[in-house]
Motif scaffolding. Structure first.
Motif, PDB file in Angstrom:
ATOM      1  N   GLU A  31      -1.360   8.443  -3.166  1.00 50.09           N
ATOM      2  CA  GLU A  31      -0.809   8.400  -4.515  1.00 50.09           C
ATOM      3  C   GLU A  31      -1.974   8.450  -5.489  1.00 50.09           C
ATOM      4  O   GLU A  31      -2.944   7.708  -5.357  1.00 50.09           O
ATOM      5  N   MET A  32      -1.887   9.336  -6.489  1.00 50.56           N
ATOM      6  CA  MET A  32      -2.938   9.446  -7.491  1.00 50.56           C
ATOM      7  C   MET A  32      -2.364   8.984  -8.828  1.00 50.56           C
ATOM      8  O   MET A  32      -1.358   9.512  -9.289  1.00 50.56           O
ATOM      9  N   ILE A  33      -2.999   7.991  -9.430  1.00 51.23           N
ATOM     10  CA  ILE A  33      -2.551   7.417 -10.690  1.00 51.23           C
ATOM     11  C   ILE A  33      -3.599   7.742 -11.751  1.00 51.23           C
ATOM     12  O   ILE A  33      -4.780   7.423 -11.584  1.00 51.23           O
ATOM     13  N   LEU A  34      -3.166   8.400 -12.822  1.00 49.95           N
ATOM     14  CA  LEU A  34      -4.060   8.732 -13.938  1.00 49.95           C
ATOM     15  C   LEU A  34      -3.796   7.720 -15.032  1.00 49.95           C
ATOM     16  O   LEU A  34      -2.700   7.667 -15.585  1.00 49.95           O
ATOM     17  N   ASP A  35      -4.805   6.900 -15.362  1.00 48.14           N
ATOM     18  CA  ASP A  35      -4.579   5.784 -16.267  1.00 48.14           C
ATOM     19  C   ASP A  35      -5.779   5.584 -17.183  1.00 48.14           C
ATOM     20  O   ASP A  35      -6.831   5.113 -16.738  1.00 48.14           O
ATOM     21  N   LYS A  36      -5.641   5.948 -18.446  1.00 49.59           N
ATOM     22  CA  LYS A  36      -6.635   5.664 -19.498  1.00 49.59           C
ATOM     23  C   LYS A  36      -8.069   5.959 -19.058  1.00 49.59           C
ATOM     24  O   LYS A  36      -8.931   5.086 -19.033  1.00 49.59           O
ATOM     25  N   GLY A  37      -8.331   7.196 -18.675  1.00 51.77           N
ATOM     26  CA  GLY A  37      -9.680   7.587 -18.303  1.00 51.77           C
ATOM     27  C   GLY A  37     -10.086   7.223 -16.891  1.00 51.77           C
ATOM     28  O   GLY A  37     -11.240   7.384 -16.514  1.00 51.77           O
ATOM     29  N   HIS A  38      -9.148   6.716 -16.090  1.00 49.70           N
ATOM     30  CA  HIS A  38      -9.424   6.355 -14.704  1.00 49.70           C
ATOM     31  C   HIS A  38      -8.505   7.132 -13.770  1.00 49.70           C
ATOM     32  O   HIS A  38      -7.360   7.415 -14.109  1.00 49.70           O
ATOM     33  N   ILE A  39      -9.004   7.437 -12.609  1.00 50.90           N
ATOM     34  CA  ILE A  39      -8.193   8.018 -11.553  1.00 50.90           C
ATOM     35  C   ILE A  39      -8.165   7.005 -10.417  1.00 50.90           C
ATOM     36  O   ILE A  39      -9.210   6.616  -9.904  1.00 50.90           O
ATOM     37  N   ILE A  40      -6.982   6.584 -10.056  1.00 48.74           N
ATOM     38  CA  ILE A  40      -6.815   5.613  -8.976  1.00 48.74           C
ATOM     39  C   ILE A  40      -6.144   6.320  -7.811  1.00 48.74           C
ATOM     40  O   ILE A  40      -5.098   6.952  -7.986  1.00 48.74           O
ATOM     41  N   ILE A  41      -6.746   6.224  -6.639  1.00 47.15           N
ATOM     42  CA  ILE A  41      -6.188   6.830  -5.436  1.00 47.15           C
ATOM     43  C   ILE A  41      -5.784   5.702  -4.501  1.00 47.15           C
ATOM     44  O   ILE A  41      -6.609   4.872  -4.135  1.00 47.15           O
ATOM     45  N   LYS A  42      -4.487   5.677  -4.156  1.00 41.63           N
ATOM     46  CA  LYS A  42      -3.964   4.621  -3.296  1.00 41.63           C
ATOM     47  C   LYS A  42      -3.344   5.241  -2.049  1.00 41.63           C
ATOM     48  O   LYS A  42      -2.693   6.278  -2.134  1.00 41.63           O
ATOM     49  N   PRO A  43      -3.515   4.591  -0.901  1.00 41.99           N
ATOM     50  CA  PRO A  43      -2.816   5.064   0.292  1.00 41.99           C
ATOM     51  C   PRO A  43      -1.312   5.001   0.050  1.00 41.99           C
ATOM     52  O   PRO A  43      -0.822   4.052  -0.557  1.00 41.99           O
ATOM     53  N   LEU A  44      -0.599   6.010   0.482  1.00 41.25           N
ATOM     54  CA  LEU A  44       0.843   6.036   0.324  1.00 41.25           C
ATOM     55  C   LEU A  44       1.469   5.467   1.578  1.00 41.25           C
ATOM     56  O   LEU A  44       1.253   5.974   2.676  1.00 41.25           O
ATOM     57  N   SER A  45       2.219   4.389   1.408  1.00 37.01           N
ATOM     58  CA  SER A  45       2.832   3.722   2.539  1.00 37.01           C
ATOM     59  C   SER A  45       4.337   3.907   2.486  1.00 37.01           C
ATOM     60  O   SER A  45       4.970   3.608   1.481  1.00 37.01           O
ATOM     61  N   ARG A  46       4.909   4.391   3.567  1.00 36.90           N
ATOM     62  CA  ARG A  46       6.356   4.530   3.688  1.00 36.90           C
ATOM     63  C   ARG A  46       6.783   3.836   4.981  1.00 36.90           C
ATOM     64  O   ARG A  46       7.067   4.498   5.973  1.00 36.90           O
ATOM     65  N   PRO A  47       6.815   2.504   4.960  1.00 42.94           N
ATOM     66  CA  PRO A  47       7.080   1.772   6.202  1.00 42.94           C
ATOM     67  C   PRO A  47       8.460   2.007   6.797  1.00 42.94           C
ATOM     68  O   PRO A  47       8.645   1.826   7.984  1.00 42.94           O
ATOM     69  N   ARG A  48       9.436   2.413   5.992  1.00 40.94           N
ATOM     70  CA  ARG A  48      10.791   2.608   6.518  1.00 40.94           C
ATOM     71  C   ARG A  48      11.132   4.076   6.732  1.00 40.94           C
ATOM     72  O   ARG A  48      12.273   4.409   7.020  1.00 40.94           O
ATOM     73  N   LYS A  49      10.157   4.940   6.616  1.00 36.21           N
ATOM     74  CA  LYS A  49      10.391   6.370   6.816  1.00 36.21           C
ATOM     75  C   LYS A  49      10.869   6.607   8.251  1.00 36.21           C
ATOM     76  O   LYS A  49      10.279   6.132   9.203  1.00 36.21           O
ATOM     77  N   GLY A  50      11.960   7.342   8.387  1.00 39.69           N
ATOM     78  CA  GLY A  50      12.477   7.663   9.698  1.00 39.69           C
ATOM     79  C   GLY A  50      13.451   6.640  10.267  1.00 39.69           C
ATOM     80  O   GLY A  50      13.996   6.838  11.348  1.00 39.69           O
ATOM     81  N   TRP A  51      13.681   5.527   9.550  1.00 42.34           N
ATOM     82  CA  TRP A  51      14.580   4.501  10.058  1.00 42.34           C
ATOM     83  C   TRP A  51      16.004   5.025  10.192  1.00 42.34           C
ATOM     84  O   TRP A  51      16.717   4.646  11.116  1.00 42.34           O
ATOM     85  N   ASP A  52      16.448   5.885   9.254  1.00 40.61           N
ATOM     86  CA  ASP A  52      17.814   6.390   9.315  1.00 40.61           C
ATOM     87  C   ASP A  52      18.068   7.122  10.629  1.00 40.61           C
ATOM     88  O   ASP A  52      19.082   6.904  11.291  1.00 40.61           O
ATOM     89  N   LYS A  53      17.132   7.944  11.044  1.00 38.23           N
ATOM     90  CA  LYS A  53      17.275   8.668  12.316  1.00 38.23           C
ATOM     91  C   LYS A  53      17.202   7.704  13.503  1.00 38.23           C
ATOM     92  O   LYS A  53      17.921   7.856  14.484  1.00 38.23           O
ATOM     93  N   ALA A  54      16.341   6.705  13.403  1.00 38.15           N
ATOM     94  CA  ALA A  54      16.217   5.722  14.485  1.00 38.15           C
ATOM     95  C   ALA A  54      17.511   4.924  14.647  1.00 38.15           C
ATOM     96  O   ALA A  54      17.944   4.661  15.771  1.00 38.15           O
TER      97      ALA A  54
END
Length: 91
Positions: A31-54
């Protein structure tokens, strides 16, 4: 930490070292967040991804049974001298 901006085709980018990737658990997307002259890069976490199929697979295999009986439909509670069902707040 200072990193070089490198040319990637017609674009520019930065590289993450293996240590950074492992330490911050970075996968295919961030995830890239552009905030007041800063660029913040955060790991994207989707802990429940794929649960519907499971869950669908669990149901097909019969693995979605309750561990304990559902008492909400059977149990009655005592409210003073009145018996009250769990389904209703009325005596």
């Amino acid at each position: 930490m200072e990193v070089s901006v490198i040319k990637i085709g017609n674009s520019r980018g930065i590289r993450f070292s293996k240590t950074i990737i492992e330490r911050y658990n970075i996968r295919d997307t961030v995830e890239m967040i552009l905030d007041k002259g800063h660029i913040i890069i955060k790991p994207l976490s989707r802990p429940r991804k794929g649960w519907d199929k499971a869950f669908i697979e669990m149901h097909a295999n019969g693995d979605d049974k309750l561990f304990m009986p559902d008492i909400s439909k059977k149990k009655t509670l005592r409210n003073g001298n009145k018996t009250v069902s769990n389904h209703s707040c009325k005596p």
